[in-house]
Design a protein around this motif. Structure first.
Motif, PDB file in Angstrom:
ATOM      1  N   GLU A 374       0.826  -1.247   0.147  1.00  0.00           N
ATOM      2  CA  GLU A 374       0.115   0.015   0.058  1.00  0.00           C
ATOM      3  C   GLU A 374       0.860   1.284  -0.066  1.00  0.00           C
ATOM      4  N   HIS A 378       1.901   2.397  -4.152  1.00  0.00           N
ATOM      5  CA  HIS A 378       0.635   3.241  -4.727  1.00  0.00           C
ATOM      6  C   HIS A 378       1.023   4.191  -5.326  1.00  0.00           C
ATOM      7  N   ALA A 384       6.248   3.534  -6.995  1.00  0.00           N
ATOM      8  CA  ALA A 384       5.123   3.627  -8.134  1.00  0.00           C
ATOM      9  C   ALA A 384       5.618   3.744  -9.513  1.00  0.00           C
TER      10      ALA A 384
END
Length: 388
Positions: A374, A378, A384
């Motif tokens: 998470e 994310h 990312a």
């Protein structure tokens, strides 16, 4: 009768290993290169780096039956509860579809108080899987994360070819026994494997039980291993071994990061501090095993007052890692920091306490892996996709 096809087990069908050693029986995957292994100070690190946490036999095939002959070396600790049998997890097209154990194997007896080891030889065994779905598919056999496994032969009832490149990013991670897998039940349930599955990345796990100690040869292995993403989770072993004081710790962290950046100057690099561990939050090491209860636990022998003398605690390490990464990030925008208590903190400890006061269980591993995914994968996280 099955018409078996035997495929050589070598680097072409192995994922997650940095080196493959030919042995009397077959091949032995290593998670550190030969150059690093020549610099080990003791036998314990040699044992844990050869335990194939995150290593899997991976191939594409139309087979419906698979057999893998192995010679495992299982570890027992006198005075501690029996170590569960190592599990071989079968993953087909990204889904866990089977799980088995293998009988036989060598037995390595380790004295936790002295570190001495003695190995009793045993016979090879076979991990068997049947009833796989028909048609071409990607197959991975995840090897036990707490046993050394020599790979002897791979047999299938249809031809095998190496997995094609799916364009997935490679995540290289280094950490302690918690990253190695500690008390997780199976190899796909260690928190880095959970996070990698969630993040859609290829895992190379350099979690080394008891040995996240800022060793220069580990930094060089991280520097020299091709990877799209790198994370280092450091701190707990430095406290529980009472290895160094604050004066040595700060330049050692800088040197570790400098070495990685020599070969991977722009790869996203995430520094993760320790998860919550109440026995060492404010109490220095060393740590010692405690056999007085019904199950093994650990306790810290240091005095909290010794922090003033430069002894390390988990809170000291978190403060310094946050400061060091913030300082370096001013010139290194791809360097990031994550407080380990974000992954497992006080509320988690109340719900999912550490069974031995040091290592998370399977449920806590799952939570840590999900939380890491998470935060790291994310849209605005260190890993990312659009940050590469």
């Amino acid at each position: 009768m099955t018409d078996w096809i035997t495929t050589p087990v070598d680097a072409r069908v192995l994922r997650g290993a940095l080196d493959v050693e030919a042995t009397e029986h077959g091949v032995l995957p290593h998670r550190l290169p030969a150059r690093a292994r020549r610099q080990f100070p003791d036998g314990y690190l040699a044992m844990v780096e050869a335990q194939p946490s995150g290593v899997r036999v991976a191939f594409r095939t139309g087979a419906t039956a698979v057999e893998l002959d192995v010679l495992a070396t299982k570890t027992v600790y006198p005075g501690a509860p029996a170590t569960p049998e190592g599990l071989y997890d079968l993953v087909v097209d990204g889904r866990l579809t089977g799980r088995t154990t293998v009988t036989g194997g060598n037995v390595r007896t380790v004295d936790m108080t002295t570190g001495s080891m003695e190995t009793t030889p045993g016979p090879p065994g076979t991990a068997r899987f049947s009833g796989l779905p028909a048609g071409a598919k990607d197959v991975e056999i995840w090897l036990p994360h707490r046993e050394t496994v020599e790979l002897i032969a791979l047999r299938t009832d249809a031809p095998v070819e190496p997995l094609p490149d799916r364009g997935r990013r490679v995540w290289l991670h280094h950490g302690s026994s918690i990253s190695h897998g500690s008390n997780a039940a199976g190899p796909t349930e260690i928190w880095p494997a959970v996070a990698a599955a969630r993040g859609g990345v290829e895992l190379v796990n350099l979690g080394l039980g008891g040995n996240a100690l800022l060793d220069p040869f580990v930094a060089r292995a991280l520097r020299d291993t091709p990877a799209d993403l790198i994370s280092i989770k450091i701190g707990i072993n430095l406290v529980n071994t009472d290895l160094m004081r604050l004066r040595a710790f700060v330049p050692a962290v800088h040197g570790f990061l400098d070495t990685i950046r020599e070969g991977r100057p722009e790869v996203p690099l995430l520094v993760v501090s320790p998860i919550l561990c109440p026995i060492q939050e404010d109490t220095p090491g060393p740590l010692t095993p405690d056999f007085s209860g019904r199950q093994l636990s650990f306790r810290a022998l240091g005095d909290p007052a010794e922090r003033a003398l430069g002894k390390l605690t988990l809170n000291v390490i978190r403060e310094e890692l946050a400061r060091i990464t913030a300082q370096r990030a001013a010139e290194d925008p791809n360097l990031h920091y994550l407080d380990g208590r974000t992954l497992y903190g006080e509320a988690d400890f109340a719900e999912l306490p550490l069974p031995d006061a040091l290592h998370p269980d399977t449920a806590a591993h799952r939570r840590i892996g999900e939380r890491f995914a998470e935060h790291a994968f994310h849209a605005k996280g260190a890993f990312a996709a659009d940050n590469d």
